[in-house]
Design a protein around this motif. Structure first.
Motif, PDB file in Angstrom:
ATOM      1  N   PRO A 171       0.823  -1.213   0.000  1.00 47.86           N
ATOM      2  CA  PRO A 171       0.000   0.000   0.000  1.00 47.86           C
ATOM      3  C   PRO A 171       0.854   1.259   0.000  1.00 47.86           C
ATOM      4  O   PRO A 171       2.084   1.208   0.138  1.00 47.86           O
ATOM      5  N   GLY A 172       0.210   2.390  -0.146  1.00 46.58           N
ATOM      6  CA  GLY A 172       0.902   3.661  -0.079  1.00 46.58           C
ATOM      7  C   GLY A 172       1.673   3.793   1.223  1.00 46.58           C
ATOM      8  O   GLY A 172       1.222   3.368   2.278  1.00 46.58           O
ATOM      9  N   GLY A 173       2.871   4.372   1.124  1.00 44.76           N
ATOM     10  CA  GLY A 173       3.729   4.524   2.290  1.00 44.76           C
ATOM     11  C   GLY A 173       4.695   3.381   2.488  1.00 44.76           C
ATOM     12  O   GLY A 173       5.545   3.428   3.390  1.00 44.76           O
ATOM     13  N   THR A 174       4.604   2.344   1.644  1.00 41.42           N
ATOM     14  CA  THR A 174       5.486   1.177   1.777  1.00 41.42           C
ATOM     15  C   THR A 174       6.932   1.533   1.436  1.00 41.42           C
ATOM     16  O   THR A 174       7.210   2.206   0.454  1.00 41.42           O
ATOM     17  N   ILE A 175       7.849   1.031   2.262  1.00 44.73           N
ATOM     18  CA  ILE A 175       9.276   1.112   1.988  1.00 44.73           C
ATOM     19  C   ILE A 175       9.718  -0.309   1.655  1.00 44.73           C
ATOM     20  O   ILE A 175       9.753  -1.186   2.516  1.00 44.73           O
ATOM     21  N   LEU A 176      10.035  -0.541   0.392  1.00 44.28           N
ATOM     22  CA  LEU A 176      10.315  -1.884  -0.106  1.00 44.28           C
ATOM     23  C   LEU A 176      11.806  -2.018  -0.413  1.00 44.28           C
ATOM     24  O   LEU A 176      12.329  -1.377  -1.321  1.00 44.28           O
ATOM     25  N   GLU A 177      12.475  -2.838   0.365  1.00 43.87           N
ATOM     26  CA  GLU A 177      13.924  -3.023   0.234  1.00 43.87           C
ATOM     27  C   GLU A 177      14.244  -4.164  -0.725  1.00 43.87           C
ATOM     28  O   GLU A 177      13.538  -5.172  -0.763  1.00 43.87           O
ATOM     29  N   VAL A 178      15.344  -3.999  -1.477  1.00 43.42           N
ATOM     30  CA  VAL A 178      15.841  -5.085  -2.314  1.00 43.42           C
ATOM     31  C   VAL A 178      17.358  -5.117  -2.178  1.00 43.42           C
ATOM     32  O   VAL A 178      18.034  -4.104  -2.313  1.00 43.42           O
ATOM     33  N   SER A 179      17.879  -6.301  -1.886  1.00 43.93           N
ATOM     34  CA  SER A 179      19.320  -6.487  -1.721  1.00 43.93           C
ATOM     35  C   SER A 179      19.687  -7.869  -2.245  1.00 43.93           C
ATOM     36  O   SER A 179      18.836  -8.593  -2.780  1.00 43.93           O
ATOM     37  N   LYS A 180      20.945  -8.252  -2.063  1.00 47.91           N
ATOM     38  CA  LYS A 180      21.358  -9.594  -2.486  1.00 47.91           C
ATOM     39  C   LYS A 180      20.610 -10.675  -1.727  1.00 47.91           C
ATOM     40  O   LYS A 180      20.575 -11.840  -2.146  1.00 47.91           O
ATOM     41  N   LEU A 181      20.012 -10.313  -0.617  1.00 47.68           N
ATOM     42  CA  LEU A 181      19.280 -11.275   0.194  1.00 47.68           C
ATOM     43  C   LEU A 181      17.822 -11.401  -0.224  1.00 47.68           C
ATOM     44  O   LEU A 181      17.084 -12.207   0.337  1.00 47.68           O
ATOM     45  N   GLY A 182      17.387 -10.575  -1.175  1.00 46.72           N
ATOM     46  CA  GLY A 182      15.997 -10.610  -1.603  1.00 46.72           C
ATOM     47  C   GLY A 182      15.282  -9.311  -1.281  1.00 46.72           C
ATOM     48  O   GLY A 182      15.903  -8.248  -1.168  1.00 46.72           O
ATOM     49  N   THR A 183      13.960  -9.377  -1.115  1.00 47.50           N
ATOM     50  CA  THR A 183      13.165  -8.192  -0.825  1.00 47.50           C
ATOM     51  C   THR A 183      12.477  -8.335   0.524  1.00 47.50           C
ATOM     52  O   THR A 183      12.248  -9.445   1.006  1.00 47.50           O
ATOM     53  N   ARG A 184      12.152  -7.203   1.107  1.00 47.78           N
ATOM     54  CA  ARG A 184      11.366  -7.179   2.337  1.00 47.78           C
ATOM     55  C   ARG A 184      10.756  -5.793   2.475  1.00 47.78           C
ATOM     56  O   ARG A 184      11.259  -4.802   1.941  1.00 47.78           O
ATOM     57  N   VAL A 185       9.651  -5.730   3.198  1.00 49.39           N
ATOM     58  CA  VAL A 185       9.052  -4.451   3.563  1.00 49.39           C
ATOM     59  C   VAL A 185       9.708  -3.980   4.854  1.00 49.39           C
ATOM     60  O   VAL A 185       9.786  -4.727   5.830  1.00 49.39           O
ATOM     61  N   VAL A 186      10.206  -2.756   4.850  1.00 51.99           N
ATOM     62  CA  VAL A 186      10.855  -2.205   6.035  1.00 51.99           C
ATOM     63  C   VAL A 186       9.783  -1.636   6.950  1.00 51.99           C
ATOM     64  O   VAL A 186       9.053  -0.718   6.559  1.00 51.99           O
ATOM     65  N   PRO A 187       9.661  -2.156   8.156  1.00 55.94           N
ATOM     66  CA  PRO A 187       8.611  -1.673   9.065  1.00 55.94           C
ATOM     67  C   PRO A 187       8.893  -0.263   9.547  1.00 55.94           C
ATOM     68  O   PRO A 187      10.040   0.213   9.519  1.00 55.94           O
ATOM     69  N   GLU A 188       7.865   0.418   9.978  1.00 59.37           N
ATOM     70  CA  GLU A 188       8.031   1.795  10.441  1.00 59.37           C
ATOM     71  C   GLU A 188       8.826   1.862  11.736  1.00 59.37           C
ATOM     72  O   GLU A 188       9.543   2.814  11.989  1.00 59.37           O
ATOM     73  N   TRP A 189       8.709   0.829  12.556  1.00 65.27           N
ATOM     74  CA  TRP A 189       9.385   0.813  13.849  1.00 65.27           C
ATOM     75  C   TRP A 189      10.175  -0.482  14.026  1.00 65.27           C
ATOM     76  O   TRP A 189       9.864  -1.503  13.421  1.00 65.27           O
ATOM     77  N   PHE A 190      11.208  -0.427  14.854  1.00 64.73           N
ATOM     78  CA  PHE A 190      11.989  -1.597  15.264  1.00 64.73           C
ATOM     79  C   PHE A 190      12.658  -2.309  14.096  1.00 64.73           C
ATOM     80  O   PHE A 190      12.714  -3.525  14.039  1.00 64.73           O
ATOM     81  N   ILE A 191      13.206  -1.528  13.184  1.00 67.64           N
ATOM     82  CA  ILE A 191      13.867  -2.128  12.032  1.00 67.64           C
ATOM     83  C   ILE A 191      15.190  -2.763  12.436  1.00 67.64           C
ATOM     84  O   ILE A 191      15.941  -2.213  13.232  1.00 67.64           O
ATOM     85  N   GLN A 192      15.458  -3.938  11.886  1.00 67.18           N
ATOM     86  CA  GLN A 192      16.737  -4.611  12.055  1.00 67.18           C
ATOM     87  C   GLN A 192      17.589  -4.372  10.805  1.00 67.18           C
ATOM     88  O   GLN A 192      17.052  -4.219   9.710  1.00 67.18           O
ATOM     89  N   PRO A 193      18.910  -4.340  10.930  1.00 66.41           N
ATOM     90  CA  PRO A 193      19.737  -4.213   9.729  1.00 66.41           C
ATOM     91  C   PRO A 193      19.440  -5.361   8.761  1.00 66.41           C
ATOM     92  O   PRO A 193      19.076  -6.460   9.193  1.00 66.41           O
ATOM     93  N   PRO A 194      19.565  -5.135   7.451  1.00 58.56           N
ATOM     94  CA  PRO A 194      19.187  -6.173   6.483  1.00 58.56           C
ATOM     95  C   PRO A 194      20.042  -7.422   6.610  1.00 58.56           C
ATOM     96  O   PRO A 194      21.270  -7.355   6.640  1.00 58.56           O
ATOM     97  N   GLY A 195      19.372  -8.571   6.708  1.00 58.56           N
ATOM     98  CA  GLY A 195      20.055  -9.854   6.650  1.00 58.56           C
ATOM     99  C   GLY A 195      20.858 -10.249   7.867  1.00 58.56           C
ATOM    100  O   GLY A 195      21.735 -11.104   7.783  1.00 58.56           O
ATOM    101  N   MET A 196      20.573  -9.654   9.023  1.00 54.81           N
ATOM    102  CA  MET A 196      21.349  -9.984  10.214  1.00 54.81           C
ATOM    103  C   MET A 196      21.098 -11.429  10.655  1.00 54.81           C
ATOM    104  O   MET A 196      19.961 -11.899  10.695  1.00 54.81           O
ATOM    105  N   VAL A 197      22.169 -12.134  10.963  1.00 54.58           N
ATOM    106  CA  VAL A 197      22.095 -13.491  11.487  1.00 54.58           C
ATOM    107  C   VAL A 197      22.931 -13.526  12.763  1.00 54.58           C
ATOM    108  O   VAL A 197      24.144 -13.288  12.726  1.00 54.58           O
TER     109      VAL A 197
END
Length: 299
Positions: free
Chosen positions: A239-265
């Motif tokens: 929906p409107g307002g979506t922040i859609l990330e794409v990296s070597k790890l694939g795609t994900r929607v970045v939440p408005e709060w409590f975001i973790q760095p991409p692909g952390m293990v």
């Protein structure tokens, strides 16, 4: 509430469409059945030039995105040719700490009263969005605006602080425009790629790939980003307002709060996805060279 939005039969306009992500998306939009794609840029690569001459439904218009009249002209061309405004607006034009406008080398004189870097990366997508909303309301139809930001839009970038700030701005602006889908019928989303194989890192000013030591192993393709843009535009899942990330790890929607760095293990980036230490060292050296020359100058 969101809705699906097919590209089939639609008019598309793309800033920065003369190369890289913008060109990849323009071609994908045509593959998906777009009626026509208008690309606005200050220049085209040879590849883009060849494609434009072969495709009658791909239109190039010279566009300096720092000039608001040039942005409006992209819409005016659509009206002149099709008696209609574009349905889909993609702002992909952007720069990365270019030699003519950056933080550390600080080449712009005091009388500039502003960074052109910010005009390109922030003022352009904001104004483009406003023009898009006005045009779509004028024709009383729904539409989508997709703004290309970056993972730098929610991470720190010491070697590239203006770039990071501009992409933070685009992320915040996109979130703030989320309700435009419900209130004006215009979905505004942002796509946040990792490091992409585009002219910014190769032939583009200032040849940042060499300057920052970017290696092929961490790059994603402009085609992968284009597909993510397309998915974001067409799918009701975003929906409107979506922040859609794409990296070597694939795609994900970045939440408005409590975001973790991409692909952390286990609190660390997985092997092959983090920035190598030699790249960090190399990117810092030009900064240290500049600031060391400034040390003690006012003493």
């Amino acid at each position: 509430m969101s809705w699906p939005f097919s590209t089939l039969g639609k008019i598309v306009v793309v800033t920065g469409g003369g190369s890289g992500i913008g060109l990849s998306y323009a071609l994908l939009a045509l593959e998906n059945g777009a009626k026509s794609v208008i690309i606005g840029d200050i220049a085209m690569t040879d590849e883009a030039q060849n494609i434009v001459t072969q495709k009658t439904n791909l239109i190039f218009q010279h566009c300096d995105v720092t000039q608001w009249a040039d942005l409006q002209r992209l819409i005016d061309i659509s009206v002149a040719k099709f008696d209609d405004v574009p349905d889909i607006y993609v702002a992909s034009a952007g720069v990365f700490e270019p030699a003519y406008s950056n933080f550390w080398e600080d080449p712009e004189p005091l009388e500039s009263n502003g960074y052109k870097h910010v005009d390109i990366n922030v003022n352009h997508p904001i104004k483009f969005t406003r023009l898009a909303i006005r045009a779509l309301l004028g024709k009383q139809k729904q539409g989508v605006v997709a703004l290309v930001s970056s993972i730098a839009g929610y991470s720190k970038q010491y070697p590239a602080p203006i770039y990071s700030a501009t992409k933070h701005a685009v992320v915040g602006f996109t979130r703030s425009l989320g309700d435009a889908q419900r209130l004006q019928g215009v979905k505004v989303i942002s796509i946040c790629p990792g490091i992409v194989s585009t002219p910014i890192w190769t032939t583009g000013t200032p040849g940042s790939g060499e300057r920052f030591g970017i290696s092929e192993g961490i790059l994603i393709t402009s085609d992968a980003v284009a597909k993510t843009i397309s998915d974001g535009i067409e799918s009701a899942e975003y929906p409107g307002g979506t922040i859609l990330e794409v990296s070597k790890l694939g795609t994900r929607v970045v939440p408005e709060w409590f975001i973790q760095p991409p692909g952390m293990v286990d609190g660390k980036m997985p092997e092959g996805t983090d920035v190598p230490e030699h790249m960090i060292v190399k990117s810092l050296q030009p900064i240290m060279n500049v600031t060391e020359k400034e040390r003690g100058k006012l003493a």
